[in-house]
Design a protein around this motif. Sequence first.
Motif, PDB file in Angstrom:
ATOM      1  N   GLY A   1       0.830  -1.208   0.000  1.00 45.01           N
ATOM      2  CA  GLY A   1       0.000   0.000   0.000  1.00 45.01           C
ATOM      3  C   GLY A   1       0.863   1.256   0.000  1.00 45.01           C
ATOM      4  N   GLY A   2       1.893   1.269   0.816  1.00 49.11           N
ATOM      5  CA  GLY A   2       2.812   2.403   0.857  1.00 49.11           C
ATOM      6  C   GLY A   2       3.568   2.597  -0.438  1.00 49.11           C
ATOM      7  N   LYS A   3       3.976   1.490  -1.048  1.00 49.44           N
ATOM      8  CA  LYS A   3       4.674   1.584  -2.329  1.00 49.44           C
ATOM      9  C   LYS A   3       3.765   2.183  -3.402  1.00 49.44           C
ATOM     10  N   MET A   4       2.476   1.840  -3.356  1.00 52.05           N
ATOM     11  CA  MET A   4       1.546   2.424  -4.329  1.00 52.05           C
ATOM     12  C   MET A   4       1.374   3.923  -4.080  1.00 52.05           C
ATOM     13  N   LEU A   5       1.314   4.342  -2.827  1.00 50.59           N
ATOM     14  CA  LEU A   5       1.247   5.779  -2.519  1.00 50.59           C
ATOM     15  C   LEU A   5       2.478   6.502  -3.055  1.00 50.59           C
ATOM     16  N   GLU A   6       3.649   5.944  -2.783  1.00 47.42           N
ATOM     17  CA  GLU A   6       4.899   6.541  -3.255  1.00 47.42           C
ATOM     18  C   GLU A   6       4.922   6.647  -4.777  1.00 47.42           C
ATOM     19  N   TYR A   7       4.515   5.584  -5.449  1.00 51.28           N
ATOM     20  CA  TYR A   7       4.487   5.566  -6.917  1.00 51.28           C
ATOM     21  C   TYR A   7       3.564   6.671  -7.433  1.00 51.28           C
ATOM     22  N   PHE A   8       2.382   6.779  -6.845  1.00 47.19           N
ATOM     23  CA  PHE A   8       1.434   7.801  -7.282  1.00 47.19           C
ATOM     24  C   PHE A   8       2.026   9.198  -7.103  1.00 47.19           C
ATOM     25  N   ILE A   9       2.585   9.471  -5.945  1.00 45.03           N
ATOM     26  CA  ILE A   9       3.145  10.795  -5.664  1.00 45.03           C
ATOM     27  C   ILE A   9       4.300  11.104  -6.621  1.00 45.03           C
ATOM     28  N   GLU A  10       5.190  10.141  -6.830  1.00 49.50           N
ATOM     29  CA  GLU A  10       6.354  10.364  -7.701  1.00 49.50           C
ATOM     30  C   GLU A  10       5.963  10.546  -9.165  1.00 49.50           C
ATOM     31  N   ASN A  11       4.968   9.817  -9.624  1.00 46.54           N
ATOM     32  CA  ASN A  11       4.632   9.825 -11.043  1.00 46.54           C
ATOM     33  C   ASN A  11       3.565  10.834 -11.434  1.00 46.54           C
ATOM     34  N   PHE A  12       2.677  11.202 -10.524  1.00 44.95           N
ATOM     35  CA  PHE A  12       1.576  12.100 -10.876  1.00 44.95           C
ATOM     36  C   PHE A  12       1.661  13.452 -10.179  1.00 44.95           C
ATOM     37  N   LYS A  13       2.570  13.611  -9.238  1.00 46.06           N
ATOM     38  CA  LYS A  13       2.909  14.888  -8.605  1.00 46.06           C
ATOM     39  C   LYS A  13       1.719  15.695  -8.071  1.00 46.06           C
ATOM     40  N   PRO A  14       0.870  15.083  -7.235  1.00 45.49           N
ATOM     41  CA  PRO A  14      -0.236  15.864  -6.660  1.00 45.49           C
ATOM     42  C   PRO A  14       0.288  16.882  -5.649  1.00 45.49           C
ATOM     43  N   GLU A  15      -0.460  17.966  -5.475  1.00 46.18           N
ATOM     44  CA  GLU A  15      -0.128  18.951  -4.441  1.00 46.18           C
ATOM     45  C   GLU A  15      -0.721  18.537  -3.098  1.00 46.18           C
ATOM     46  N   SER A  16      -1.835  17.812  -3.152  1.00 44.77           N
ATOM     47  CA  SER A  16      -2.478  17.321  -1.937  1.00 44.77           C
ATOM     48  C   SER A  16      -3.247  16.044  -2.266  1.00 44.77           C
ATOM     49  N   ILE A  17      -3.483  15.241  -1.221  1.00 45.64           N
ATOM     50  CA  ILE A  17      -4.251  14.005  -1.351  1.00 45.64           C
ATOM     51  C   ILE A  17      -5.212  13.940  -0.168  1.00 45.64           C
ATOM     52  N   PHE A  18      -6.467  13.624  -0.457  1.00 46.54           N
ATOM     53  CA  PHE A  18      -7.488  13.454   0.570  1.00 46.54           C
ATOM     54  C   PHE A  18      -7.986  12.011   0.543  1.00 46.54           C
ATOM     55  N   LEU A  19      -8.526  11.568   1.683  1.00 49.73           N
ATOM     56  CA  LEU A  19      -9.107  10.237   1.736  1.00 49.73           C
ATOM     57  C   LEU A  19     -10.058  10.123   2.907  1.00 49.73           C
ATOM     58  N   GLU A  20     -10.923   9.111   2.827  1.00 47.69           N
ATOM     59  CA  GLU A  20     -11.726   8.680   3.962  1.00 47.69           C
ATOM     60  C   GLU A  20     -11.253   7.277   4.312  1.00 47.69           C
ATOM     61  N   VAL A  21     -11.158   6.982   5.591  1.00 46.44           N
ATOM     62  CA  VAL A  21     -10.770   5.646   6.045  1.00 46.44           C
ATOM     63  C   VAL A  21     -11.673   5.265   7.217  1.00 46.44           C
ATOM     64  N   ARG A  22     -12.045   4.000   7.242  1.00 44.70           N
ATOM     65  CA  ARG A  22     -12.910   3.525   8.333  1.00 44.70           C
ATOM     66  C   ARG A  22     -12.266   3.809   9.687  1.00 44.70           C
ATOM     67  N   ASP A  23     -13.078   4.250  10.615  1.00 43.32           N
ATOM     68  CA  ASP A  23     -12.610   4.505  11.978  1.00 43.32           C
ATOM     69  C   ASP A  23     -11.987   3.248  12.588  1.00 43.32           C
ATOM     70  N   SER A  24     -12.470   2.073  12.177  1.00 41.59           N
ATOM     71  CA  SER A  24     -11.971   0.805  12.729  1.00 41.59           C
ATOM     72  C   SER A  24     -10.729   0.282  12.009  1.00 41.59           C
ATOM     73  N   ASN A  25     -10.336   0.886  10.888  1.00 43.43           N
ATOM     74  CA  ASN A  25      -9.210   0.374  10.106  1.00 43.43           C
ATOM     75  C   ASN A  25      -7.894   0.992  10.594  1.00 43.43           C
ATOM     76  N   ILE A  26      -7.460   0.519  11.735  1.00 44.02           N
ATOM     77  CA  ILE A  26      -6.267   1.067  12.392  1.00 44.02           C
ATOM     78  C   ILE A  26      -5.005   0.850  11.552  1.00 44.02           C
ATOM     79  N   ASN A  27      -4.883  -0.325  10.917  1.00 41.94           N
ATOM     80  CA  ASN A  27      -3.687  -0.585  10.094  1.00 41.94           C
ATOM     81  C   ASN A  27      -3.558   0.426   8.959  1.00 41.94           C
ATOM     82  N   ALA A  28      -4.654   0.724   8.281  1.00 38.63           N
ATOM     83  CA  ALA A  28      -4.611   1.716   7.201  1.00 38.63           C
ATOM     84  C   ALA A  28      -4.275   3.099   7.758  1.00 38.63           C
TER      85      ALA A  28
END
Length: 133
Positions: free
Chosen positions: A73-100
């Motif tokens: 999951g982290g490698k995919m985040l890194e790939y996205f940031i390096e290749n698509f160069k966003p200025e910001s990223i937003f997300l929703e994550v389940r309150d119970s999904n502590i690992n994420a």
Amino acid sequence: MNLRTLEKSDVYWVGKIASEIFHTGDLELFFKNENYKIIGIENVAFAIFQLVAGEAEIIYIAVRDEFRRQGIGGKMLEYFIENFKPESIFLEVRDSNINAQKMYEKYNFKNIGMRKGYYEGGEDALLMEWKIC
């Protein structure tokens, strides 16, 4: 394992993973819209981001059970940031999904709010944001 930007021809295996994890397999529309950036490792994991005017939203990050806890999951985040160069990223994550949540915090995402009852069954979603330094 080859992490890459995905193409329309990848829709079948992406849909199969989405069905296993999210109980939805209808992802074809994401492949048809240029604002969606889809990356992944064939038959292992995928991520879908919406990117408009430098602002991204994570739609899905999905890793098959047998490949979790390996940093994919982290490698995919890194790939996205390096290749698509966003200025910001937003997300929703389940309150119970502590690992994420821990993974996002490792990548300097900040908790910026909560959506009460956001998920089916009434579970809350944490809102998180990452900004370029």
